[in-house]
Design an enzyme around this catalytic site. Sequence first.
Site, PDB file in Angstrom:
ATOM      1  N   GLY A  10      24.524  48.487  44.864  1.00  0.00           N
ATOM      2  CA  GLY A  10      24.719  47.383  43.752  1.00  0.00           C
ATOM      3  C   GLY A  10      24.775  47.546  42.282  1.00  0.00           C
ATOM      4  O   GLY A  10      24.828  48.828  41.890  1.00  0.00           O
ATOM      5  N   LEU A  12      22.982  46.853  39.811  1.00  0.00           N
ATOM      6  CA  LEU A  12      21.867  47.151  38.839  1.00  0.00           C
ATOM      7  C   LEU A  12      21.166  48.516  39.507  1.00  0.00           C
ATOM      8  O   LEU A  12      21.084  49.601  38.640  1.00  0.00           O
ATOM      9  CB  LEU A  12      20.689  46.410  39.174  1.00  0.00           C
ATOM     10  CG  LEU A  12      19.367  46.574  38.336  1.00  0.00           C
ATOM     11  CD1 LEU A  12      19.443  46.667  37.160  1.00  0.00           C
ATOM     12  CD2 LEU A  12      18.189  45.339  38.758  1.00  0.00           C
ATOM     13  N   ASP A  34      18.447  50.128  55.260  1.00  0.00           N
ATOM     14  CA  ASP A  34      18.752  48.586  55.663  1.00  0.00           C
ATOM     15  C   ASP A  34      17.490  47.689  55.509  1.00  0.00           C
ATOM     16  O   ASP A  34      16.692  47.950  56.480  1.00  0.00           O
ATOM     17  CB  ASP A  34      19.317  48.445  57.159  1.00  0.00           C
ATOM     18  CG  ASP A  34      19.734  47.258  57.352  1.00  0.00           C
ATOM     19  OD1 ASP A  34      19.456  46.091  56.761  1.00  0.00           O
ATOM     20  OD2 ASP A  34      20.646  47.095  58.385  1.00  0.00           O
ATOM     21  N   ALA A  58      19.561  42.829  47.752  1.00  0.00           N
ATOM     22  CA  ALA A  58      19.193  41.581  48.075  1.00  0.00           C
ATOM     23  C   ALA A  58      20.388  40.890  48.794  1.00  0.00           C
ATOM     24  O   ALA A  58      21.596  41.477  48.471  1.00  0.00           O
ATOM     25  CB  ALA A  58      18.840  40.809  46.885  1.00  0.00           C
ATOM     26  N   THR A  60      22.504  38.332  47.668  1.00  0.00           N
ATOM     27  CA  THR A  60      22.724  37.815  46.354  1.00  0.00           C
ATOM     28  C   THR A  60      24.022  36.809  46.231  1.00  0.00           C
ATOM     29  O   THR A  60      24.239  36.183  45.229  1.00  0.00           O
ATOM     30  CB  THR A  60      23.240  38.783  45.445  1.00  0.00           C
ATOM     31  OG1 THR A  60      24.224  39.754  45.579  1.00  0.00           O
ATOM     32  CG2 THR A  60      22.034  39.829  45.069  1.00  0.00           C
ATOM     33  N   TYR A 123      18.732  30.388  47.782  1.00  0.00           N
ATOM     34  CA  TYR A 123      18.754  31.913  47.168  1.00  0.00           C
ATOM     35  C   TYR A 123      17.235  31.870  46.530  1.00  0.00           C
ATOM     36  O   TYR A 123      16.458  32.775  46.673  1.00  0.00           O
ATOM     37  CB  TYR A 123      19.840  32.094  46.277  1.00  0.00           C
ATOM     38  CG  TYR A 123      19.820  33.529  45.468  1.00  0.00           C
ATOM     39  CD1 TYR A 123      20.058  34.554  46.023  1.00  0.00           C
ATOM     40  CD2 TYR A 123      19.669  33.204  43.966  1.00  0.00           C
ATOM     41  CE1 TYR A 123      19.681  35.697  45.306  1.00  0.00           C
ATOM     42  CE2 TYR A 123      19.581  34.355  43.506  1.00  0.00           C
ATOM     43  CZ  TYR A 123      19.575  35.482  44.009  1.00  0.00           C
ATOM     44  OH  TYR A 123      19.578  36.660  43.062  1.00  0.00           O
ATOM     45  N   LYS A 127      14.113  34.283  47.194  1.00  0.00           N
ATOM     46  CA  LYS A 127      13.802  35.124  46.179  1.00  0.00           C
ATOM     47  C   LYS A 127      12.228  34.868  45.879  1.00  0.00           C
ATOM     48  O   LYS A 127      11.593  35.874  45.504  1.00  0.00           O
ATOM     49  CB  LYS A 127      14.663  35.332  44.995  1.00  0.00           C
ATOM     50  CG  LYS A 127      16.008  35.716  45.265  1.00  0.00           C
ATOM     51  CD  LYS A 127      16.017  37.238  45.437  1.00  0.00           C
ATOM     52  CE  LYS A 127      15.649  37.988  44.266  1.00  0.00           C
ATOM     53  NZ  LYS A 127      15.972  39.448  44.438  1.00  0.00           N
TER      54      LYS A 127
HETATM   55  N1  LIG Z   1      23.461  39.506  39.762  1.00  0.00           N
HETATM   56  C1  LIG Z   1      22.748  38.617  39.134  1.00  0.00           C
HETATM   57  O1  LIG Z   1      23.358  37.854  38.175  1.00  0.00           O
HETATM   58  C2  LIG Z   1      21.007  38.601  39.431  1.00  0.00           C
HETATM   59  C3  LIG Z   1      20.429  37.664  38.647  1.00  0.00           C
HETATM   60  C4  LIG Z   1      19.195  37.465  38.833  1.00  0.00           C
HETATM   61  C5  LIG Z   1      18.391  38.469  39.624  1.00  0.00           C
HETATM   62  N2  LIG Z   1      19.303  39.347  40.365  1.00  0.00           N
HETATM   63  C6  LIG Z   1      18.779  40.277  41.351  1.00  0.00           C
HETATM   64  O2  LIG Z   1      18.774  41.503  40.814  1.00  0.00           O
HETATM   65  C7  LIG Z   1      18.837  42.452  41.974  1.00  0.00           C
HETATM   66  C8  LIG Z   1      20.158  43.413  41.829  1.00  0.00           C
HETATM   67  O3  LIG Z   1      21.169  42.346  41.797  1.00  0.00           O
HETATM   68  P1  LIG Z   1      22.571  42.900  41.500  1.00  0.00           P
HETATM   69  O4  LIG Z   1      23.350  41.896  40.559  1.00  0.00           O
HETATM   70  O5  LIG Z   1      22.740  44.445  41.242  1.00  0.00           O
HETATM   71  O6  LIG Z   1      23.284  42.574  43.027  1.00  0.00           O
HETATM   72  P2  LIG Z   1      24.547  43.248  43.982  1.00  0.00           P
HETATM   73  O7  LIG Z   1      25.271  44.235  43.160  1.00  0.00           O
HETATM   74  O8  LIG Z   1      24.911  42.433  44.836  1.00  0.00           O
HETATM   75  O9  LIG Z   1      23.654  44.402  44.566  1.00  0.00           O
HETATM   76  C9  LIG Z   1      22.659  44.225  45.690  1.00  0.00           C
HETATM   77  C10 LIG Z   1      22.619  44.968  46.809  1.00  0.00           C
HETATM   78  O10 LIG Z   1      22.079  44.728  47.828  1.00  0.00           O
HETATM   79  C11 LIG Z   1      22.628  45.353  49.107  1.00  0.00           C
HETATM   80  N3  LIG Z   1      22.154  44.701  50.230  1.00  0.00           N
HETATM   81  C12 LIG Z   1      22.506  43.711  50.771  1.00  0.00           C
HETATM   82  N4  LIG Z   1      21.905  43.456  52.159  1.00  0.00           N
HETATM   83  C13 LIG Z   1      21.111  44.644  52.260  1.00  0.00           C
HETATM   84  C14 LIG Z   1      20.282  45.005  53.270  1.00  0.00           C
HETATM   85  N5  LIG Z   1      20.120  44.410  54.346  1.00  0.00           N
HETATM   86  N6  LIG Z   1      19.642  46.340  53.009  1.00  0.00           N
HETATM   87  C15 LIG Z   1      19.960  46.889  52.020  1.00  0.00           C
HETATM   88  N7  LIG Z   1      20.738  46.603  50.781  1.00  0.00           N
HETATM   89  C16 LIG Z   1      21.411  45.461  51.075  1.00  0.00           C
HETATM   90  C17 LIG Z   1      24.058  44.735  48.790  1.00  0.00           C
HETATM   91  O11 LIG Z   1      24.956  45.303  49.665  1.00  0.00           O
HETATM   92  P3  LIG Z   1      26.435  44.696  49.991  1.00  0.00           P
HETATM   93  O12 LIG Z   1      27.291  44.868  48.678  1.00  0.00           O
HETATM   94  O13 LIG Z   1      27.005  45.669  50.959  1.00  0.00           O
HETATM   95  O14 LIG Z   1      26.207  43.534  50.237  1.00  0.00           O
HETATM   96  C18 LIG Z   1      24.226  45.087  47.380  1.00  0.00           C
HETATM   97  O15 LIG Z   1      24.527  46.664  47.266  1.00  0.00           O
HETATM   98  C19 LIG Z   1      18.827  41.630  43.170  1.00  0.00           C
HETATM   99  O16 LIG Z   1      17.627  41.481  43.657  1.00  0.00           O
HETATM  100  C20 LIG Z   1      19.184  40.325  42.759  1.00  0.00           C
HETATM  101  O17 LIG Z   1      18.511  39.218  43.368  1.00  0.00           O
HETATM  102  C21 LIG Z   1      20.599  39.216  40.181  1.00  0.00           C
END
Ligand SMILES: NC(=O)c1ccc[n+]([C@@H]2O[C@H](COP(=O)([O-])OP(=O)(O)OC[C@H]3O[C@@H](n4cnc5c(N)ncnc54)[C@H](OP(=O)(O)O)[C@@H]3O)[C@@H](O)[C@H]2O)c1
Length: 286
Positions: A10, A12, A34, A58, A60, A123, A127
């Site tokens: 991901g 972050l 996983d 997550a 997401t 979502y 969360k």
């Molecule tokens: N993006 C935002 O604007 C935002 C805002 C507030 C909070 N957050 C939180 O910040 C954190 C990081 O978000 P991010 O933006 O980096 O999201 P991201 O780029 O979507 O990264 C999330 C990662 O989790 C992986 N994932 C999904 N299902 C999984 C599983 N069963 N086991 C292990 N990994 C799994 C995804 O893999 P795949 O790519 O293969 O699905 C992806 O690589 C998350 O907790 C998110 O809820 C994000």
Amino acid sequence: MRIVVTGGSGQLARAIRETWTGHDVLCPPEAELDLSQREAIRQVLLTLKPDVVINAGAFTQVDRCETEEPLATLINGTAVTWLAEACNELDAKLVQISTDYVFDGQATRPYLETDPVAPRSAYGRTKLLGEQAARGCNRHLVARTAWLYDAWGKNFFLTMVNAARQGRALRVVADQRGTPTSCRALARQLQTVVEEDWQGLVHATCAGETTWHGFATEIFRQLAIPAELSPCTTADYPLPAPRPAYSVLDGAHRRALGTDQMPTWEQALTEVVDDFQRASSGTGPA
Ligand SMILES: NC(=O)c1ccc[n+]([C@@H]2O[C@H](COP(=O)([O-])OP(=O)(O)OC[C@H]3O[C@@H](n4cnc5c(N)ncnc54)[C@H](OP(=O)(O)O)[C@@H]3O)[C@@H](O)[C@H]2O)c1
């Protein structure tokens, strides 16, 4: 310290891997850790023996959560219970990354850490379960953030840039307010959070606020890309999951706990834009 970051592919997780110094940072991708597999979580963590687990993995995809809430609950909620159990076994700390979506988005001033939660989307509900589960870890910190982007990954910044480069006219919502937050700025703040051993709940976004339209305008201004950009309303583009109209987070507790490193959202954008331009011109890392 040894740090394990879940969701290793991901945006972050990548920022943490690239910005942290002086620690052993491991970012296993989903294929290796996983979150839907309780025993896999335990086995991997007991093998890697981290001092700190940052749960950046997550489900997401906000709109998909509406139709796949059981799966989202498993990954965003139940899995955190399992992470907390494994962390307790190791006496490791769990840092749970959470979101502005736990709030109802109806506020007229920035949300404090002490404000009541009331998620309006699947979502957000899942969360929130994750936040509650993280409290089952003896040593935990919940860090809520919002509007994440960087020069990599899937995010609003890259969507805007790619659309403008294709010469597409863009309509962007101008009635949702929040704070764009670069993953790298959050990652640096998280390093301090971990090193200073903060506990509890903090809000961690960049400073200031804008709308998605305001963010797009500033992206194109800083990149000096001519773009055909016009404002629209949330009602113009109905989506399965309701979006918070207002999701500015106040980091009062973060500031009280210690070092506040979050730049303004415009400063953070400049850093990402510089990096993006270097990568695009072949003079910096991709
Ligand atoms: N993006 C935002 O604007 C935002 C805002 C507030 C909070 N957050 C939180 O910040 C954190 C990081 O978000 P991010 O933006 O980096 O999201 P991201 O780029 O979507 O990264 C999330 C990662 O989790 C992986 N994932 C999904 N299902 C999984 C599983 N069963 N086991 C292990 N990994 C799994 C995804 O893999 P795949 O790519 O293969 O699905 C992806 O690589 C998350 O907790 C998110 O809820 C994000």
